[in-house]
Motif scaffolding. Sequence first.
Motif, mmCIF file in Angstrom:
data_model
loop_
_atom_site.group_PDB
_atom_site.id
_atom_site.type_symbol
_atom_site.label_atom_id
_atom_site.label_comp_id
_atom_site.label_asym_id
_atom_site.label_seq_id
_atom_site.Cartn_x
_atom_site.Cartn_y
_atom_site.Cartn_z
ATOM 1 N N GLY A 1 73.712 68.439 70.445
ATOM 2 C CA GLY A 1 74.202 67.534 71.471
ATOM 3 C C GLY A 1 73.255 66.406 71.804
ATOM 4 O O GLY A 1 73.641 65.467 72.514
ATOM 5 N N GLY A 2 72.052 66.478 71.301
ATOM 6 C CA GLY A 2 71.057 65.457 71.578
ATOM 7 C C GLY A 2 71.208 64.231 70.690
ATOM 8 O O GLY A 2 72.138 64.126 69.882
ATOM 9 N N SER A 3 70.264 63.300 70.843
ATOM 10 C CA SER A 3 70.312 62.030 70.116
ATOM 11 C C SER A 3 68.962 61.718 69.491
ATOM 12 O O SER A 3 67.918 62.173 69.973
ATOM 13 N N LEU A 4 69.022 60.949 68.416
ATOM 14 C CA LEU A 4 67.816 60.430 67.780
ATOM 15 C C LEU A 4 68.095 59.018 67.318
ATOM 16 O O LEU A 4 69.238 58.666 66.996
ATOM 17 N N ARG A 5 67.033 58.228 67.271
ATOM 18 C CA ARG A 5 67.132 56.881 66.715
ATOM 19 C C ARG A 5 66.139 56.789 65.569
ATOM 20 O O ARG A 5 64.924 56.786 65.781
ATOM 21 N N LEU A 6 66.662 56.775 64.378
ATOM 22 C CA LEU A 6 65.829 56.686 63.180
ATOM 23 C C LEU A 6 65.541 55.228 62.873
ATOM 24 O O LEU A 6 66.396 54.359 63.045
ATOM 25 N N SER A 7 64.332 54.982 62.387
ATOM 26 C CA SER A 7 63.909 53.629 62.038
ATOM 27 C C SER A 7 63.545 53.550 60.567
ATOM 28 O O SER A 7 62.942 54.479 60.026
ATOM 29 N N CYS A 8 63.885 52.441 59.960
ATOM 30 C CA CYS A 8 63.512 52.135 58.574
ATOM 31 C C CYS A 8 62.786 50.801 58.622
ATOM 32 O O CYS A 8 63.422 49.746 58.726
ATOM 33 N N ALA A 9 61.464 50.857 58.593
ATOM 34 C CA ALA A 9 60.652 49.653 58.701
ATOM 35 C C ALA A 9 60.239 49.182 57.316
ATOM 36 O O ALA A 9 59.873 49.989 56.463
ATOM 37 N N ALA A 10 60.287 47.878 57.127
ATOM 38 C CA ALA A 10 59.982 47.309 55.820
ATOM 39 C C ALA A 10 58.741 46.445 55.887
ATOM 40 O O ALA A 10 58.463 45.802 56.898
ATOM 41 N N SER A 11 58.032 46.433 54.794
ATOM 42 C CA SER A 11 56.921 45.505 54.622
ATOM 43 C C SER A 11 57.034 44.887 53.244
ATOM 44 O O SER A 11 57.577 45.492 52.320
ATOM 45 N N GLY A 12 56.550 43.687 53.142
ATOM 46 C CA GLY A 12 56.553 43.030 51.850
ATOM 47 C C GLY A 12 57.599 41.942 51.717
ATOM 48 O O GLY A 12 57.315 40.880 51.167
ATOM 49 N N ARG A 13 58.817 42.243 52.169
ATOM 50 C CA ARG A 13 59.891 41.257 52.087
ATOM 51 C C ARG A 13 60.833 41.440 53.264
ATOM 52 O O ARG A 13 60.922 42.533 53.825
ATOM 53 N N PRO A 14 61.554 40.385 53.648
ATOM 54 C CA PRO A 14 62.520 40.532 54.742
ATOM 55 C C PRO A 14 63.649 41.481 54.374
ATOM 56 O O PRO A 14 64.244 41.368 53.291
ATOM 57 N N LEU A 15 63.952 42.392 55.279
ATOM 58 C CA LEU A 15 65.045 43.328 55.033
ATOM 59 C C LEU A 15 66.396 42.638 55.011
ATOM 60 O O LEU A 15 67.358 43.186 54.473
#
Length: 122
Positions: A14-28
Amino acid sequence: VQLVESGGGLVQPGGSLRLSCAASGRPLDNYAIGWFRQAPGKEREGVSFIGNSDGHTYYADSVKGRSTIDRGEADNTVYLQMNSLEPEDTAIYYCAAGSTLNTLVSRQGLIWGRGTQVIVSS
């Protein structure tokens, strides 16, 4: 481009999470981005995708209505908000970058992150 996932952890049903996908090197913004997950003993499955040119989004039936994928503003990160989590959501979550949405579907030539573990348990 290099991808790093974060935001996973242990959460109660029942809970929540916010996953992140961070990029380096080039614009996502140059890439279509997908979130995939792999549970123990199961194949990796696509969870949610977002296109690079038109922002079109896709959600697997298993997460539709309780997940939202979006691109952060000016932080070169793509997020996956997951609500009403269920034990069946337990998996390692990976993000991947492709040239188009079709490449995310075919999984051809994708750039993968190393994943973040999500455990849904009481």
